[in-house]
Structures are given as structure tokens and as C-alpha cells.
Design an enzyme around this catalytic site. Structure first.
Site, PDB file in Angstrom:
ATOM      1  NE  ARG A 146      54.958  60.382  13.347  1.00 23.90           N
ATOM      2  CZ  ARG A 146      54.967  59.542  13.153  1.00 23.90           C
ATOM      3  NH1 ARG A 146      53.530  58.638  12.812  1.00 23.90           N
ATOM      4  NH2 ARG A 146      56.389  58.853  12.251  1.00 23.90           N
ATOM      5  CD  GLN A 160      64.229  47.715  25.174  1.00 22.62           C
ATOM      6  OE1 GLN A 160      64.447  46.992  24.277  1.00 22.62           O
ATOM      7  NE2 GLN A 160      63.614  47.998  25.240  1.00 22.62           N
ATOM      8  NE  ARG A 161      74.487  46.291  23.148  1.00 24.62           N
ATOM      9  CZ  ARG A 161      76.055  45.973  22.998  1.00 24.62           C
ATOM     10  NH1 ARG A 161      75.905  47.432  22.364  1.00 24.62           N
ATOM     11  NH2 ARG A 161      76.213  44.970  23.122  1.00 24.62           N
TER      12      ARG A 161
HETATM   13  C1  FAD Z   1      49.557  58.416  10.000  1.00 22.25           C
HETATM   14  C2  FAD Z   1      50.940  58.338  10.267  1.00 22.25           C
HETATM   15  C3  FAD Z   1      51.083  56.784   9.097  1.00 22.25           C
HETATM   16  C4  FAD Z   1      52.350  55.956   8.961  1.00 22.25           C
HETATM   17  N1  FAD Z   1      52.470  54.629   9.009  1.00 22.25           N
HETATM   18  C5  FAD Z   1      53.525  54.474   8.167  1.00 22.25           C
HETATM   19  C6  FAD Z   1      53.972  52.820   7.466  1.00 22.25           C
HETATM   20  O1  FAD Z   1      52.569  52.308   7.614  1.00 22.25           O
HETATM   21  N2  FAD Z   1      54.832  52.396   7.688  1.00 22.25           N
HETATM   22  C7  FAD Z   1      55.884  52.698   7.358  1.00 22.25           C
HETATM   23  O2  FAD Z   1      56.598  52.604   6.919  1.00 22.25           O
HETATM   24  N3  FAD Z   1      55.521  54.016   8.277  1.00 22.25           N
HETATM   25  C8  FAD Z   1      54.261  54.757   8.637  1.00 22.25           C
HETATM   26  N4  FAD Z   1      54.692  56.293   8.473  1.00 22.25           N
HETATM   27  C9  FAD Z   1      56.212  56.688   8.383  1.00 22.25           C
HETATM   28  C10 FAD Z   1      56.112  57.828   7.192  1.00 22.25           C
HETATM   29  O3  FAD Z   1      55.981  57.107   6.406  1.00 22.25           O
HETATM   30  C11 FAD Z   1      57.654  58.414   7.242  1.00 22.25           C
HETATM   31  O4  FAD Z   1      58.733  57.438   7.140  1.00 22.25           O
HETATM   32  C12 FAD Z   1      57.941  59.229   8.769  1.00 22.25           C
HETATM   33  O5  FAD Z   1      56.570  59.967   8.810  1.00 22.25           O
HETATM   34  C13 FAD Z   1      58.648  60.059   8.399  1.00 22.25           C
HETATM   35  O6  FAD Z   1      58.469  61.185   7.720  1.00 22.25           O
HETATM   36  P1  FAD Z   1      59.195  61.317   6.454  1.00 22.25           P
HETATM   37  O7  FAD Z   1      59.295  60.476   5.517  1.00 22.25           O
HETATM   38  O8  FAD Z   1      58.323  62.989   5.738  1.00 22.25           O
HETATM   39  O9  FAD Z   1      61.087  62.602   6.699  1.00 22.25           O
HETATM   40  P2  FAD Z   1      61.180  63.356   7.674  1.00 22.25           P
HETATM   41  O10 FAD Z   1      62.876  62.361   8.243  1.00 22.25           O
HETATM   42  O11 FAD Z   1      60.668  63.697   9.073  1.00 22.25           O
HETATM   43  O12 FAD Z   1      62.022  63.873   6.557  1.00 22.25           O
HETATM   44  C14 FAD Z   1      61.348  64.858   6.337  1.00 22.25           C
HETATM   45  C15 FAD Z   1      61.066  65.232   5.378  1.00 22.25           C
HETATM   46  O13 FAD Z   1      63.011  65.538   4.259  1.00 22.25           O
HETATM   47  C16 FAD Z   1      62.706  65.083   2.728  1.00 22.25           C
HETATM   48  N5  FAD Z   1      64.324  63.789   3.686  1.00 22.25           N
HETATM   49  C17 FAD Z   1      64.555  63.272   3.893  1.00 22.25           C
HETATM   50  N6  FAD Z   1      65.081  62.127   4.805  1.00 22.25           N
HETATM   51  C18 FAD Z   1      65.376  62.155   2.742  1.00 22.25           C
HETATM   52  C19 FAD Z   1      65.903  61.436   1.789  1.00 22.25           C
HETATM   53  N7  FAD Z   1      66.519  60.910   2.323  1.00 22.25           N
HETATM   54  N8  FAD Z   1      66.156  61.725   0.725  1.00 22.25           N
HETATM   55  C20 FAD Z   1      64.938  62.986  -0.082  1.00 22.25           C
HETATM   56  N9  FAD Z   1      63.650  63.385   1.098  1.00 22.25           N
HETATM   57  C21 FAD Z   1      64.236  63.578   2.372  1.00 22.25           C
HETATM   58  C22 FAD Z   1      61.058  65.025   2.629  1.00 22.25           C
HETATM   59  O14 FAD Z   1      60.870  65.626   2.055  1.00 22.25           O
HETATM   60  C23 FAD Z   1      60.824  63.957   3.921  1.00 22.25           C
HETATM   61  O15 FAD Z   1      60.057  64.538   4.161  1.00 22.25           O
HETATM   62  C24 FAD Z   1      52.930  56.830   9.008  1.00 22.25           C
HETATM   63  C25 FAD Z   1      53.322  58.128   9.571  1.00 22.25           C
HETATM   64  C26 FAD Z   1      52.649  58.095   9.526  1.00 22.25           C
HETATM   65  C27 FAD Z   1      52.066  60.314  10.336  1.00 22.25           C
END
Ligand code: FAD
Length: 224
Positions: A164, A85-86
Site C-alpha cells: 500500500r 451503515q445498518r
Molecule cells: C496496487 C493494487 C491493486 C490491486 N488491484 C486489485 C484488483 O484489481 N482486484 C482485486 O480483486 N484485488 C486487487 N488488489 C488486492 C490484492 O489482490 C490483494 O487481495 C490484497 O492486496 C491483499 O493482499 P494479499 O492477497 O497478499 O493478502 P493478505 O490477506 O494481506 O495476506 C498476506 C499473505 O498471507 C498469505 N495468505 C493469506 N491468506 C491466504 C490464503 N487463504 N491462502 C494462502 N495464503 C494466504 C499470502 O501469502 C498473502 O500474501 C490490489 C492490490 C494492490 C496493492
């Protein structure tokens, strides 16, 4: 929304993704890769998903909202290239309107009028006042469309789909993953079959969400 699979991992002899997973997984057991992908399937069944990291898929995703983008990019094990968008002009963009608003008979015209006003202000800022696009975008809403390239390995794809494709996920991103699954199914139905809402990724389905959609029982109900 348009979703197109534009690339995926293939072997030097044209082997398909599951052949590659089978070949890599067979190393673990000093065994011979099978044409039925017995080892790859066995790993998936046991949850030994690291062998699925050897294959990746790249999708071109168009006309999704910035709201969807914010959700998708929370998943860290993937690569993203997103329309800027930049640099890109948003004056003529077609906003992505959620079905729940589009279906509203009376509120919809008000919502659309707001979007028109936003667009007019964006155009005025960039054209009449020479405000750089990177600053004028401050007025753009979550409904602003975007295009991105998304590359993800099969393990991450299955895990992200778990979250998702869940009925608790927002409709737009759920539909994105339904489309992604369809694209994957064309080249690798076995990997597409692993792309299930997380409640169905276990041998016995159960829900972990505190706000359960009711499709499957919560774990606590199953074990009591
Ligand atoms: C229905 C729904 C509602 C949601 N509502 C909100 C909300 O209200 N607010 C909000 O902020 N987010 C929300 N989220 C987003 C959610 O909290 C996660 O950030 C997002 O789904 C990414 O998934 P994940 O954290 O499993 O990480 P991904 O990045 O997909 O990583 C997959 C897995 O890798 C591991 N991993 C990755 N990075 C690290 C790390 N740095 N340290 C340790 N382990 C790691 C973990 O085991 C993780 O589960 C929502 C998601 C869903 C599906």
C-alpha cells in the site's frame, strides 16, 4: 483522514515493541536479548519476520472512504471494527472526494451535485418513507466516509505497507499507510523503518509490478 495509534504491545515491565520481538527471537538461538536489538534486526534482515508477529498496533482511522475500506479489508491478517451503515445514520456525512476530482475546476460542481442528490434521496428514504438504514444505504457511494479500528501485528503491517506504500496503490490508501508509519515511528522507529514499498524491502531495490512506476528497475531489467 485522521489516524491515531491508540494501543500497542508493551511488556509487563514497560518494554517497548522491539524489546518484545528481541526477547521472543532470542529463544530461537538460546541467546540473551540485547539492548541494541541485534537479534530482532538480524531476523528482519534475513526475512525471518515471524518473530515480529509477537507485537501488535491498534489504530483509530476516521474519515476515510468506503472505497479505502474495501481495499484495506482485503488484508486478512488484521482485525477490523467498522462503523455500521445498518445502525449509524449517514444523513449528515461528509463524502470523501479524491484529490483528482476535487482539483477539477469544471467537473467538480457536477460531482458535488450528484452527491447532494444521493444524500437527499437517502434522507428521504429513511425519514419520509421509513426505509431501514440498512436498506437505504444501497444508494450510498464509495465516497461515503467511515471510521474503523484496525489492529495488526508488525509482520502483517510491514507486508501490507509493502503493497500500500507502492506508487501503484491508490493515493488515499497510500496516504493512510504514510500516516500509520508516522504513528508507529513515534513508539518504534525501527519497525516504522521496515515499512517500505515492496520494491524497497529488498537489499537491492527492484519492482515486481507489471505496470512499474519507474522509481526502481524491474527485476528482469536488473538480471539481464
Ligand atoms: C496496487 C493494487 C491493486 C490491486 N488491484 C486489485 C484488483 O484489481 N482486484 C482485486 O480483486 N484485488 C486487487 N488488489 C488486492 C490484492 O489482490 C490483494 O487481495 C490484497 O492486496 C491483499 O493482499 P494479499 O492477497 O497478499 O493478502 P493478505 O490477506 O494481506 O495476506 C498476506 C499473505 O498471507 C498469505 N495468505 C493469506 N491468506 C491466504 C490464503 N487463504 N491462502 C494462502 N495464503 C494466504 C499470502 O501469502 C498473502 O500474501 C490490489 C492490490 C494492490 C496493492
Amino acid at each position: 483522514m485522521q489516524v491515531k495509534l491508540i494501543a500497542y504491545t508493551q511488556g509487563v515491565k514497560g518494554q517497548m515493541p522491539l524489546d518484545i520481538v528481541e526477547r521472543c527471537a532470542s529463544v530461537c538461538y538460546n541467546s540473551t536479548p540485547t539492548t541494541t536489538h541485534k537479534i530482532a534486526k538480524g531476523c528482519a534482515k534475513s526475512g525471518h519476520m515471524s518473530v515480529y508477529e509477537h507485537v501488535s498496533f491498534t489504530f483509530m482511522i476516521e474519515d476515510v472512504s468506503r472505497a479505502l475500506l474495501a481495499q484495506l479489508t482485503r488484508h486478512r491478517h488484521a482485525a477490523y471494527s467498522v462503523q455500521s451503515q445498518r445502525y449509524c445514520d449517514m444523513s449528515n456525512c461528509r463524502f470523501v472526494i479524491p484529490d483528482s476530482i476535487e482539483n477539477l475546476k469544471y467537473a467538480d460542481p457536477y460531482f458535488l451535485a450528484c452527491l447532494d442528490e444521493i444524500r437527499d434521496t437517502y434522507v428521504q428514504l429513511t425519514e419520509d418513507f421509513n426505509v431501514p438504514k440498512e436498506d437505504a444505504r444501497a444508494i450510498l457511494p464509495n465516497a461515503t466516509p467511515t471510521t474503523l479500528a484496525f489492529t495488526v501485528n508488525a509482520r502483517a503491517l510491514v507486508a501490507i505497507s509493502g503493497q500500500r506504500l507502492c506508487n501503484r496503490a491508490q493515493k488515499e490508501i497510500r496516504e493512510l499507510f504514510q500516516s500509520i508509519k508516522k504513528e508507529v515511528a513515534v513508539v518504534c522507529p525501527e519497525i516504522a523503518a521496515l515499512m517500505l514499498p515492496k520494491c524497497e524491502q529488498h537489499e537491492v531495490p527492484f519492482c515486481e509490478e507489471s505496470n512499474c512506476c519507474g522509481k526502481h528497475k524491474r527485476l528482469t531489467e536488473l538480471v539481464k
